[in-house]
Design a protein around this motif. Structure first.
Motif, PDB file in Angstrom:
ATOM      1  N   ASP A   1       0.837  -1.209   0.000  1.00 21.72           N
ATOM      2  CA  ASP A   1       0.000   0.000   0.000  1.00 21.72           C
ATOM      3  C   ASP A   1       0.870   1.257   0.000  1.00 21.72           C
ATOM      4  OD1 ASP A   1      -2.314  -1.502   0.015  1.00 21.72           O
ATOM      5  OD2 ASP A   1      -2.634  -1.334   2.186  1.00 21.72           O
ATOM      6  N   PHE A   2       1.961   1.211   0.770  1.00 15.71           N
ATOM      7  CA  PHE A   2       2.867   2.362   0.809  1.00 15.71           C
ATOM      8  C   PHE A   2       3.457   2.626  -0.582  1.00 15.71           C
ATOM      9  CE2 PHE A   2       7.048   4.200   0.966  1.00 15.71           C
ATOM     10  CZ  PHE A   2       6.888   5.285   1.814  1.00 15.71           C
ATOM     11  N   LEU A   3       3.921   1.569  -1.241  1.00 18.04           N
ATOM     12  CA  LEU A   3       4.487   1.748  -2.584  1.00 18.04           C
ATOM     13  C   LEU A   3       3.438   2.293  -3.538  1.00 18.04           C
ATOM     14  CD1 LEU A   3       6.760  -1.405  -3.125  1.00 18.04           C
ATOM     15  CD2 LEU A   3       7.374   0.828  -2.199  1.00 18.04           C
ATOM     16  N   GLN A   4       2.243   1.741  -3.469  1.00 15.57           N
ATOM     17  CA  GLN A   4       1.177   2.195  -4.361  1.00 15.57           C
ATOM     18  C   GLN A   4       0.841   3.669  -4.123  1.00 15.57           C
ATOM     19  OE1 GLN A   4      -0.768   0.684  -6.924  1.00 15.57           O
ATOM     20  NE2 GLN A   4       0.950  -0.740  -6.893  1.00 15.57           N
ATOM     21  N   THR A   5       0.903   4.095  -2.879  1.00 11.61           N
ATOM     22  CA  THR A   5       0.553   5.473  -2.537  1.00 11.61           C
ATOM     23  C   THR A   5       1.652   6.457  -2.905  1.00 11.61           C
ATOM     24  OG1 THR A   5      -0.816   4.696  -0.702  1.00 11.61           O
ATOM     25  CG2 THR A   5      -0.129   7.009  -0.646  1.00 11.61           C
ATOM     26  N   HIS A   6       2.904   6.086  -2.642  1.00 11.08           N
ATOM     27  CA  HIS A   6       3.992   7.062  -2.726  1.00 11.08           C
ATOM     28  C   HIS A   6       4.966   6.852  -3.883  1.00 11.08           C
ATOM     29  CE1 HIS A   6       2.875   8.815   1.114  1.00 11.08           C
ATOM     30  NE2 HIS A   6       2.834   7.610   1.650  1.00 11.08           N
ATOM     31  N   LEU A   7       5.055   5.638  -4.404  1.00 12.55           N
ATOM     32  CA  LEU A   7       6.119   5.356  -5.368  1.00 12.55           C
ATOM     33  C   LEU A   7       5.630   4.792  -6.694  1.00 12.55           C
ATOM     34  CD1 LEU A   7       8.606   4.212  -2.663  1.00 12.55           C
ATOM     35  CD2 LEU A   7       9.184   5.888  -4.422  1.00 12.55           C
ATOM     36  N   VAL A   8       4.326   4.789  -6.896  1.00  9.22           N
ATOM     37  CA  VAL A   8       3.748   4.415  -8.184  1.00  9.22           C
ATOM     38  C   VAL A   8       2.954   5.615  -8.705  1.00  9.22           C
ATOM     39  CG1 VAL A   8       2.244   2.833  -9.437  1.00  9.22           C
ATOM     40  CG2 VAL A   8       3.583   1.987  -7.502  1.00  9.22           C
ATOM     41  N   GLN A   9       3.319   6.074  -9.883  1.00  9.54           N
ATOM     42  CA  GLN A   9       2.612   7.202 -10.506  1.00  9.54           C
ATOM     43  C   GLN A   9       2.235   6.827 -11.931  1.00  9.54           C
ATOM     44  OE1 GLN A   9       4.959  10.791 -10.220  1.00  9.54           O
ATOM     45  NE2 GLN A   9       4.914  10.819  -7.982  1.00  9.54           N
ATOM     46  N   ASP A  10       0.934   6.788 -12.195  1.00  8.94           N
ATOM     47  CA  ASP A  10       0.422   6.428 -13.528  1.00  8.94           C
ATOM     48  C   ASP A  10       0.981   5.094 -14.004  1.00  8.94           C
ATOM     49  OD1 ASP A  10      -0.981   8.885 -13.668  1.00  8.94           O
ATOM     50  OD2 ASP A  10       0.833   9.904 -14.364  1.00  8.94           O
ATOM     51  N   GLY A  11       1.067   4.143 -13.094  1.00  6.60           N
ATOM     52  CA  GLY A  11       1.541   2.806 -13.442  1.00  6.60           C
ATOM     53  C   GLY A  11       3.047   2.677 -13.532  1.00  6.60           C
ATOM     54  N   LYS A  12       3.766   3.776 -13.362  1.00  8.47           N
ATOM     55  CA  LYS A  12       5.232   3.767 -13.427  1.00  8.47           C
ATOM     56  C   LYS A  12       5.816   3.879 -12.024  1.00  8.47           C
ATOM     57  CE  LYS A  12       5.630   5.853 -18.046  1.00  8.47           C
ATOM     58  NZ  LYS A  12       4.210   5.762 -18.390  1.00  8.47           N
ATOM     59  N   LEU A  13       6.944   3.221 -11.815  1.00  6.86           N
ATOM     60  CA  LEU A  13       7.582   3.220 -10.510  1.00  6.86           C
ATOM     61  C   LEU A  13       8.620   4.334 -10.410  1.00  6.86           C
ATOM     62  CD1 LEU A  13       8.258  -0.611 -10.020  1.00  6.86           C
ATOM     63  CD2 LEU A  13       6.200   0.691  -9.459  1.00  6.86           C
ATOM     64  N   LEU A  14       8.807   4.813  -9.179  1.00  2.00           N
ATOM     65  CA  LEU A  14       9.892   5.726  -8.854  1.00  2.00           C
ATOM     66  C   LEU A  14      10.864   5.009  -7.924  1.00  2.00           C
ATOM     67  CD1 LEU A  14       7.783   8.956  -8.264  1.00  2.00           C
ATOM     68  CD2 LEU A  14       9.122   8.373 -10.298  1.00  2.00           C
ATOM     69  N   VAL A  15      12.067   5.542  -7.791  1.00  2.00           N
ATOM     70  CA  VAL A  15      13.138   4.833  -7.077  1.00  2.00           C
ATOM     71  C   VAL A  15      13.027   4.968  -5.572  1.00  2.00           C
ATOM     72  CG1 VAL A  15      15.633   4.803  -6.635  1.00  2.00           C
ATOM     73  CG2 VAL A  15      14.779   4.931  -8.975  1.00  2.00           C
ATOM     74  N   SER A  16      12.874   6.207  -5.067  1.00  2.00           N
ATOM     75  CA  SER A  16      13.003   6.405  -3.628  1.00  2.00           C
ATOM     76  C   SER A  16      12.060   7.475  -3.118  1.00  2.00           C
ATOM     77  CB  SER A  16      14.452   6.770  -3.274  1.00  2.00           C
ATOM     78  OG  SER A  16      14.779   8.053  -3.772  1.00  2.00           O
ATOM     79  N   TYR A  17      11.838   7.400  -1.809  1.00  2.00           N
ATOM     80  CA  TYR A  17      10.939   8.331  -1.132  1.00  2.00           C
ATOM     81  C   TYR A  17      11.595   8.766   0.169  1.00  2.00           C
ATOM     82  CZ  TYR A  17       6.801   9.906   1.497  1.00  2.00           C
ATOM     83  OH  TYR A  17       5.902  10.630   2.244  1.00  2.00           O
ATOM     84  N   ARG A  18      11.558  10.074   0.411  1.00  2.00           N
ATOM     85  CA  ARG A  18      12.083  10.608   1.673  1.00  2.00           C
ATOM     86  C   ARG A  18      11.519  12.003   1.894  1.00  2.00           C
ATOM     87  NH1 ARG A  18      16.413  13.614   3.840  1.00  2.00           N
ATOM     88  NH2 ARG A  18      17.063  12.803   5.892  1.00  2.00           N
ATOM     89  N   ASP A  19      11.172  12.287   3.139  1.00  2.00           N
ATOM     90  CA  ASP A  19      10.655  13.605   3.503  1.00  2.00           C
ATOM     91  C   ASP A  19       9.498  14.047   2.603  1.00  2.00           C
ATOM     92  OD1 ASP A  19      12.338  13.868   5.613  1.00  2.00           O
ATOM     93  OD2 ASP A  19      13.739  15.232   4.641  1.00  2.00           O
ATOM     94  N   GLY A  20       8.605  13.116   2.303  1.00  2.00           N
ATOM     95  CA  GLY A  20       7.429  13.454   1.517  1.00  2.00           C
ATOM     96  C   GLY A  20       7.659  13.584   0.033  1.00  2.00           C
ATOM     97  N   GLN A  21       8.900  13.322  -0.419  1.00  2.00           N
ATOM     98  CA  GLN A  21       9.219  13.456  -1.842  1.00  2.00           C
ATOM     99  C   GLN A  21       9.607  12.110  -2.445  1.00  2.00           C
ATOM    100  OE1 GLN A  21      11.847  16.797  -2.977  1.00  2.00           O
ATOM    101  NE2 GLN A  21      11.775  17.432  -0.826  1.00  2.00           N
ATOM    102  N   ALA A  22       8.987  11.785  -3.560  1.00  2.00           N
ATOM    103  CA  ALA A  22       9.396  10.624  -4.350  1.00  2.00           C
ATOM    104  C   ALA A  22      10.179  11.128  -5.554  1.00  2.00           C
ATOM    105  CB  ALA A  22       8.178   9.827  -4.805  1.00  2.00           C
ATOM    106  N   LYS A  23      11.244  10.399  -5.932  1.00  2.00           N
ATOM    107  CA  LYS A  23      12.076  10.926  -7.004  1.00  2.00           C
ATOM    108  C   LYS A  23      12.661   9.819  -7.856  1.00  2.00           C
ATOM    109  CE  LYS A  23      16.134  12.537  -5.861  1.00  2.00           C
ATOM    110  NZ  LYS A  23      17.228  13.316  -5.241  1.00  2.00           N
ATOM    111  N   GLN A  24      13.063  10.164  -9.051  1.00  2.00           N
ATOM    112  CA  GLN A  24      13.853   9.363  -9.977  1.00  2.00           C
ATOM    113  C   GLN A  24      13.047   8.225 -10.610  1.00  2.00           C
ATOM    114  OE1 GLN A  24      17.173   9.861 -10.894  1.00  2.00           O
ATOM    115  NE2 GLN A  24      16.898   8.190 -12.349  1.00  2.00           N
ATOM    116  N   SER A  25      12.970   8.233 -11.925  1.00  2.00           N
ATOM    117  CA  SER A  25      12.338   7.122 -12.640  1.00  2.00           C
ATOM    118  C   SER A  25      13.048   5.822 -12.289  1.00  2.00           C
ATOM    119  CB  SER A  25      12.417   7.357 -14.153  1.00  2.00           C
ATOM    120  OG  SER A  25      11.644   8.474 -14.515  1.00  2.00           O
ATOM    121  N   ALA A  26      12.268   4.786 -12.100  1.00  2.00           N
ATOM    122  CA  ALA A  26      12.801   3.531 -11.579  1.00  2.00           C
ATOM    123  C   ALA A  26      13.660   2.791 -12.598  1.00  2.00           C
ATOM    124  CB  ALA A  26      11.658   2.641 -11.108  1.00  2.00           C
TER     125      ALA A  26
END
Length: 653
Positions: free
Chosen positions: A439-464
């Motif tokens: 659920d955490f990954l789906q909420t914070h690190l998945v955007q439009d079906g694409k994954l991001l690399v990392s999350y910290r301090d409310g920010q997700a960054k970098q295409s996976a």
């Protein structure tokens, strides 16, 4: 401590590693166009320094050199300096680690590579002291000398650069060739020849808890019936649990042992080690029913929840080895401390049980361990009371630095481990944890079906990268097998579609580390060579095969075999370095089944997960009358509607 009150450009980053260097007197840049454009404008070479926030020798080099005004002055004069967090940018790290290994014959972190402004390397190394010593060059000598060669002998630089870049491109291009079936046996024999029969593990020292070796041996045992493969795996797991690499006070595994017997760890704890070792101990329990393996799984989960889980639900990346600038200070004990905390009677018995002595086993202090323990002098209840008292005391110490970024790839590994453990041990806590991390990954690190690399301090960054997608596919497959909920299977198929569109090499097979839209580096790598954790290509090949069996879609199985063929040259040259991918070869050499179950009884679910079935998959339907059907090699047996008869079939499978 940093030597300047004025931050450099790293202050705007979220990576804990980059932020550790934000107040260095070195004029650091993050990796990006600005740094390399500056290098071109000023005609300066570039130092790219790569590490991670819990890396001990990265700390040492930072204190000795990057916080030093003399070194910083030289670096700022002659170079443009770039800092990279290897955990956020594994693509950059992989390229330049290969360069370092080509140039020096070895690698590691910190990784320091000297580049032209167009990112091409001409010199590389790992740790450099401030001054030359022990026959190793120091930065005070390297910096002006390299700058001089760069400006005064461009022909020499061009020759080195051309040779290195050509070699990198050659590594990235592989011609497929047949893979003899004996490669799986060769890999086993290589492990056997390096096995330490006394303490388990492979080689002498340092020893790493390499999950790929253990899981390969368990699967090889399942495939061939060779008891020696099982003995090597279980001996290693037993000895690691007895050793100081396992934290007997707070649980969890350190990154590696500096000695042969697993006594003295490098004290940092990595999330990926915990996740992969959960897989190992869970699967070993399935085969042996050894309760000590089950104990490790539950204790490791306890440690992870207590010390590595964020309030938002994801899990942090790592815990440092150092506390108050001293490696292991948080974890080690004096004999007198034990007696004072536990009292003389219990303390004496506990100390003897955990091999704690007045003279110590590590720099005059003690690392609790069970390596030479012959008899428990306290009951299990008393041991647990003592452990809790020591943990309470330890928690008052200065805690090591935590790298609190949350990585998609490593959290996905943990989901897969929790889901498997929950199913095998029939414990809802593990399943709920797996779901909550998903659920955490789906909420914070998945955007439009694409994954991001990392999350910290409310920010997700970098295409996976491919590892993120591969490990998440593994997680979704395990969640489906553990729960029977088709939502995970549907998401797995969509994830594969996204992976194919972003990473697939349609011409030569396999998957690139970076996606098709990623920035252009000096080479676009594909690899199936194992590291501390499996290469993305190895994981995705195995998980595509499993998804093909789960969905009965042959195209996924063909894709898996395509990956195998794409890296046939690596497998043929380095079977011991491609163990994760060789697991897929074992599927072709082993019997595997697709088990279709409708509305299974609790007893049948227990049986399904209690046996070791590494190459089987099952389809669970919750609605309808009970039915079991077993399919093998594109042929299905008659459906069974009697639960008692079905249970007998599963027990004899």
């Amino acid at each position: 401590m940093p030597n300047t009150d004025k931050p450099n450009r790293l202050i705007a980053e979220t990576s804990p590693y980059l932020l550790q260097h934000a107040y260095n007197p070195v004029n650091w840049y993050p990796w990006g166009e600005e740094a390399f454009q500056k290098a071109k404008e000023e005609d300066k070479p570039v130092l790219v320094s790569i590490g991670y926030s819990t890396c001990h020798w990265c700390h040492v080099m930072a204190h000795e050199s990057f916080e030093d005004e003399e070194v910083a002055s030289l670096l700022n004069e002659y170079f443009i300096c770039v800092k990279v967090d290897r955990e956020e940018r594994p693509d950059i790290d992989s390229i330049y680690m290969n360069v370092c290994q080509m140039m020096t014959g070895s690698g590691g972190w910190p990784l320091n590579v000297f580049l032209t402004p167009d990112q091409k390397p001409f010199y590389a190394g790992t740790y450099f002291a401030k001054h030359s010593k022990y026959g190793r060059p120091g930065l005070m000598e390297i910096i002006p000398n390299l700058a001089k060669v760069y400006h005064e002998d461009p022909g020499q630089i061009a020759t080195v650069v051309d040779n290195v870049v050509t070699a990198l491109h050659d590594m990235a291009q592989q011609e497929s060739s047949p893979i003899p079936s004996m490669r799986t046996n060769e890999a086993f024999q290589n492990l056997q020849s390096n096995f330490d029969g006394i303490y388990g593990g492979f080689g002498t020292a340092p020893k790493f808890p390499t999950a790929g070796q253990i899981l390969y041996l368990l699967r090889y045992y399942h495939s061939t019936g060779k008891e020696s493969a099982l003995r090597m795996a279980t001996k290693t797991l037993e000895q690691m649990h007895l050793g100081g690499i396992y934290d007997h006070i707070g649980f969890g595994f350190a990154r590696y042992s500096t000695d042969q017997m697993w006594l003295v760890p490098h004290f940092e704890k990595m999330l990926y080690d915990q996740a992969l070792l959960l897989h190992c101990y869970t699967e070993a329990y399935q085969i042996t029913k050894d309760d000590s393996f089950k104990q490790v799984v539950f204790e490791t989960m306890t440690f992870l929840q207590r010390e590595m889980q964020s309030p938002e639900g994801g899990f942090y990346s790592a815990i440092d080895a150092d506390s108050e600038g001293v490696e292991g200070k948080y974890y080690i004990w004096s004999y007198d401390e034990i007696i004072e905390i536990l009292g003389k009677e219990k303390g004496t018995k506990y100390a003897k049980t955990l091999n704690i002595s007045p003279h110590g086993n590590f720099e005059g202090k003690n690392i609790p361990n069970l390596i030479k323990t012959e008899k428990m002098l306290l009951s299990q209840e008393e041991l647990e009371q003592c452990r809790k008292s020591l943990l309470d005391y330890r928690e008052k110490r200065v805690y090591p630095h935590v790298d609190d970024k949350i990585l998609t790839s490593w959290n996905a590994l943990l989901i897969s481990a929790f889901a498997k453990a929950g199913a095998v041990f029939e414990d809802k806590t593990f399943i709920d944890l797996a779901k909550s991390v998903d659920d955490f990954l789906q909420t914070h690190l998945v955007q439009d079906g694409k994954l991001l690399v990392s999350y910290r301090d409310g920010q997700a960054k970098q295409s996976a990268f491919i590892d993120d997608y591969a490990n998440y596919l593994w997680a979704l497959n395990e969640l489906y097998l553990a729960t029977g909920d088709s939502v995970y299977l549907n998401r797995a198929e969509k994830l594969v579609e996204e992976t194919l569109s972003q990473f697939h090499d349609q011409e030569n097979g396999g998957f690139y580390i970076t996606n098709h839209a990623a920035e252009t580096l000096i080479v676009r790598e594909k690899t199936a060579i194992d590291n501390a954790y499996p290469a993305g290509n190895s994981t995705i090949a195995m998980q595509l095969w499993r998804l093909g069996k789960l969905t009965e879609k042959e195209e996924y199985i063909k894709l898996a075999d395509e990956v195998l063929n794409a890296f046939s040259a690596d497998i043929n040259r380095y079977p011991s370095a491609t163990l994760w991918l060789l697991q897929l070869m074992l599927t072709h050499q082993s019997a595997s089944s697709e088990i279709h179950l409708t509305n299974p009884t609790d007893e049948i679910r227990t049986e399904l997960f209690s046996q070791y079935r590494p190459f089987d998959v099952w389809h669970l339907k919750q609605q309808g009358d009970f039915e079991l059907q077993v399919c093998q090699n594109y042929s299905c047996q008659l459906a069974i509607t009697d639960p008692t008869e079905a249970l007998a079939v599963l027990k004899n499978k």
